[in-house]
Design an enzyme around this catalytic site. Structure first.
Site, PDB file in Angstrom:
ATOM      1  CG  ASP A 194      -6.291  -2.793  -4.123  1.00 20.17           C
ATOM      2  OD1 ASP A 194      -7.042  -2.305  -3.265  1.00 20.17           O
ATOM      3  OD2 ASP A 194      -5.090  -2.475  -4.235  1.00 20.17           O
ATOM      4  CG  HIS A 234      -5.454  -2.592  -0.321  1.00 25.27           C
ATOM      5  ND1 HIS A 234      -4.717  -2.115  -1.379  1.00 25.27           N
ATOM      6  CD2 HIS A 234      -4.992  -1.953   0.789  1.00 25.27           C
ATOM      7  CE1 HIS A 234      -3.838  -1.215  -0.934  1.00 25.27           C
ATOM      8  NE2 HIS A 234      -3.977  -1.107   0.376  1.00 25.27           N
ATOM      9  CB  SER A 290      -0.962  -0.053   1.194  1.00 24.83           C
ATOM     10  OG  SER A 290      -2.006   0.874   1.035  1.00 24.83           O
TER      11      SER A 290
END
Length: 351
Positions: free
Chosen positions: A256, A290, A162
């Protein structure tokens, strides 16, 4: 909550009792303890207890060393495998949650790597908010690893998820001594905070909160919030990854919902190739969200997002997500073994 023969189903299919909680391991020095109980019947109210057992999942293996690092400005924890070393070195960065998560670094060190879990904000005396980051801090951490007697040179690896992913891209683009960079659902544009290094400033990618979609249950879908880093002034936030002297691996969850990870991976690949650089490895997982964690961590479908201040959906379908986590873990190890040791990975990838 799963069907068929699933040896690890009791783990990966777990769901939080409270909404918007994510299972993480705060203290890697103790194992996860699972109390397993089997009851008679299928009713809501359990019948007679038929069997029970306790199952331990250890993070810190025998002989592993956990070394808190407070050198200069660095706030980190170094994990060293058993044996004399030196070991191939990796710096591990998490995302906007801040703090100092150690569990992925610890698990990766079990496979023969010296791994530095690095905090970068919201921890001890580091900045409390994500407003601006100075790459000099990360450079200190890189130099710490390069100079460590237990770390095998000449270069180290970076692993980021991320926000940690785009920080790793920035490190690889501007700092010396990086040989391999792996991103898990990362971005190739600078996101969320200004990035400074010497006389260079990279602004964060613009956002449009009007593009947030909120479901009836109050969960936000933020996938369309970020602007396109290929258009207008937002191009200034695209990190010049063509300057990097390393190999890249992009791990992409195709479901995601935090941001468009596959788009970032493809655009990063185009940019590298346009500048005559080696094409990166891109591994895509349909049905993965994600939070691609180490194997058998249950999928987090939605949780609080610190920057948006509300629960957001992360995407993913539990079984597909579980399979992605198992394979991605092997891909990451193989990538680092290949580029940091020159040898293919011979280790089995069981947690």
């Amino acid at each position: 909550s799963f069907s068929g023969l699933e040896p690890m189903g009791l783990l990966w299919a777990l769901q939080p009792q409270k909404p918007f909680w994510r299972l993480v391991k705060r203290d890697v020095q103790s194992p996860f303890l699972l109390q397993l109980e089997v009851f008679e019947g299928h009713e809501e109210r359990p019948g007679r207890l038929l069997a029970q057992a306790q199952h331990e999942r250890v993070f810190l293996r025998d002989g592993m060393r956990r070394v808190p690092v407070r050198q200069g400005r660095i706030r980190a924890t170094l994990f060293l495998p058993p044996g004399n070393g030196p070991f191939p070195g990796i710096i591990d960065l998490y995302g906007t949650g801040g703090g100092l998560p150690e569990y992925r670094a610890c698990l990766l060190a079990n496979y023969g790597f010296a791994v530095l879990a690095l905090a970068f904000y919201s921890y001890e005396d580091l900045p409390k908010q994500m407003k601006e980051f100075h790459l000099e801090y990360f450079e200190e951490a890189v130099n710490y690893m390069l100079q460590h007697t237990q770390v095998k040179g000449p270069g180290i690896g970076l692993l980021g998820h991320s926000k940690g992913g785009d920080l790793c891209v920035s490190m690889a683009s501007f700092l010396k001594g990086i040989t391999a960079t792996a991103l898990i659902n990362g971005s190739v544009a600078n996101v969320g905070a200004v990035l400074r290094y010497k006389d260079i400033t990279i602004p964060p990618l613009g956002i449009n909160p009007k593009r947030i979609k909120v479901s009836k249950s109050g969960i936000a879908d933020i996938i369309d919030v970020l602007n396109n880093p290929l258009e207008g002034p937002d191009r200034q936030s695209f990190i010049p990854l063509e300057k990097a002297e390393c190999c890249f691996l992009f791990i992409v969850g195709q479901d995601d919902h935090n941001w468009k990870s596959e788009f970032f991976a493809v655009e990063g690949s185009k940019r590298l190739q346009a500048h005559g650089k080696e094409k990166p490895e891109i591994v895509c997982y349909p049905g993965a969200g994600h939070y691609i964690e180490p194997p058998f961590f249950p999928m987090c479908a939605a949780s609080m997002h610190l920057l948006f201040g509300k629960p957001v959906m992360w995407g993913g379908e539990p079984k597909a997500h579980c399979k992605a986590q198992i394979d991605a873990w092997q891909q990451i190890q193989a990538f680092f073994h290949k580029h940091l040791t020159g040898k293919p990975s011979g280790t089995s990838s069981k947690l």
